[in-house]
Design a protein around this motif. Structure first.
Motif, PDB file in Angstrom:
ATOM      1  N   TYR A   1       6.365 119.141 -30.371  1.00 29.17           N
ATOM      2  CA  TYR A   1       7.145 118.032 -30.905  1.00 29.17           C
ATOM      3  C   TYR A   1       8.027 118.501 -32.064  1.00 29.17           C
ATOM      4  O   TYR A   1       9.212 118.185 -32.130  1.00 29.17           O
ATOM      5  CB  TYR A   1       6.206 116.907 -31.365  1.00 29.17           C
ATOM      6  CG  TYR A   1       6.912 115.796 -32.083  1.00 29.17           C
ATOM      7  CD1 TYR A   1       7.659 114.860 -31.381  1.00 29.17           C
ATOM      8  CD2 TYR A   1       6.840 115.689 -33.464  1.00 29.17           C
ATOM      9  CE1 TYR A   1       8.322 113.842 -32.044  1.00 29.17           C
ATOM     10  CE2 TYR A   1       7.497 114.670 -34.133  1.00 29.17           C
ATOM     11  CZ  TYR A   1       8.234 113.752 -33.425  1.00 29.17           C
ATOM     12  OH  TYR A   1       8.891 112.761 -34.078  1.00 29.17           O
ATOM     13  N   GLN A   2       7.450 119.256 -32.982  1.00 32.46           N
ATOM     14  CA  GLN A   2       8.220 119.750 -34.119  1.00 32.46           C
ATOM     15  C   GLN A   2       9.327 120.688 -33.673  1.00 32.46           C
ATOM     16  O   GLN A   2      10.415 120.701 -34.251  1.00 32.46           O
ATOM     17  CB  GLN A   2       7.299 120.453 -35.122  1.00 32.46           C
ATOM     18  CG  GLN A   2       6.310 119.553 -35.797  1.00 32.46           C
ATOM     19  CD  GLN A   2       6.959 118.497 -36.648  1.00 32.46           C
ATOM     20  OE1 GLN A   2       7.969 118.733 -37.299  1.00 32.46           O
ATOM     21  NE2 GLN A   2       6.403 117.304 -36.637  1.00 32.46           N
TER      22      GLN A   2
ATOM     23  N   SER B   1      12.034 119.899 -37.135  1.00 30.63           N
ATOM     24  CA  SER B   1      11.524 119.653 -38.485  1.00 30.63           C
ATOM     25  C   SER B   1      11.020 120.914 -39.172  1.00 30.63           C
ATOM     26  O   SER B   1      11.277 121.116 -40.352  1.00 30.63           O
ATOM     27  CB  SER B   1      10.404 118.626 -38.436  1.00 30.63           C
ATOM     28  OG  SER B   1      10.865 117.417 -37.900  1.00 30.63           O
ATOM     29  N   LEU B   2      10.300 121.744 -38.474  1.00 29.40           N
ATOM     30  CA  LEU B   2       9.773 122.957 -39.099  1.00 29.40           C
ATOM     31  C   LEU B   2      10.896 123.916 -39.458  1.00 29.40           C
ATOM     32  O   LEU B   2      10.856 124.568 -40.494  1.00 29.40           O
ATOM     33  CB  LEU B   2       8.774 123.648 -38.167  1.00 29.40           C
ATOM     34  CG  LEU B   2       7.452 122.925 -37.972  1.00 29.40           C
ATOM     35  CD1 LEU B   2       6.620 123.650 -36.932  1.00 29.40           C
ATOM     36  CD2 LEU B   2       6.685 122.839 -39.265  1.00 29.40           C
TER      37      LEU B   2
ATOM     38  N   THR C   1       7.632 129.190 -33.629  1.00 32.38           N
ATOM     39  CA  THR C   1       7.296 127.858 -34.117  1.00 32.38           C
ATOM     40  C   THR C   1       5.884 127.825 -34.674  1.00 32.38           C
ATOM     41  O   THR C   1       5.629 127.214 -35.713  1.00 32.38           O
ATOM     42  CB  THR C   1       7.462 126.822 -32.996  1.00 32.38           C
ATOM     43  OG1 THR C   1       8.760 126.960 -32.425  1.00 32.38           O
ATOM     44  CG2 THR C   1       7.290 125.410 -33.519  1.00 32.38           C
TER      45      THR C   1
ATOM     46  N   PHE D   1       4.702 126.887 -38.449  1.00 32.55           N
ATOM     47  CA  PHE D   1       3.666 125.879 -38.675  1.00 32.55           C
ATOM     48  C   PHE D   1       2.559 126.428 -39.569  1.00 32.55           C
ATOM     49  O   PHE D   1       2.134 125.776 -40.524  1.00 32.55           O
ATOM     50  CB  PHE D   1       3.090 125.415 -37.337  1.00 32.55           C
ATOM     51  CG  PHE D   1       1.927 124.495 -37.471  1.00 32.55           C
ATOM     52  CD1 PHE D   1       2.094 123.180 -37.847  1.00 32.55           C
ATOM     53  CD2 PHE D   1       0.636 124.955 -37.217  1.00 32.55           C
ATOM     54  CE1 PHE D   1       1.007 122.321 -37.980  1.00 32.55           C
ATOM     55  CE2 PHE D   1      -0.450 124.106 -37.347  1.00 32.55           C
ATOM     56  CZ  PHE D   1      -0.262 122.802 -37.722  1.00 32.55           C
TER      57      PHE D   1
END
Length: 50
Positions: free
Chosen positions: A8-9, A14-15, A30, A34
């Motif tokens: 999702y991120q 967003s990340l 990713t 995170f």
């Protein structure tokens, strides 16, 4: 659960906006972003709660 959150991120970006200067094109990049964000938030919490 973490896998779904990371996907999702990755889709929302967003990340990348917060913790990475490069584009996060694959799952490994990713996941690294995170883990960096979780570690950063943990150390900030630890510093505040010494």
């Amino acid at each position: 659960m973490v896998y779904t959150f990371i996907l999702y991120q990755q889709l929302m970006g967003s990340l990348r906006k917060r913790y990475s200067r490069t584009t996060l094109t694959n799952f490994t990049e990713t996941l690294e972003a995170f883990l960096t964000s979780v570690s950063y938030k943990f150390f900030c919490w630890l510093k505040e709660n010494e």
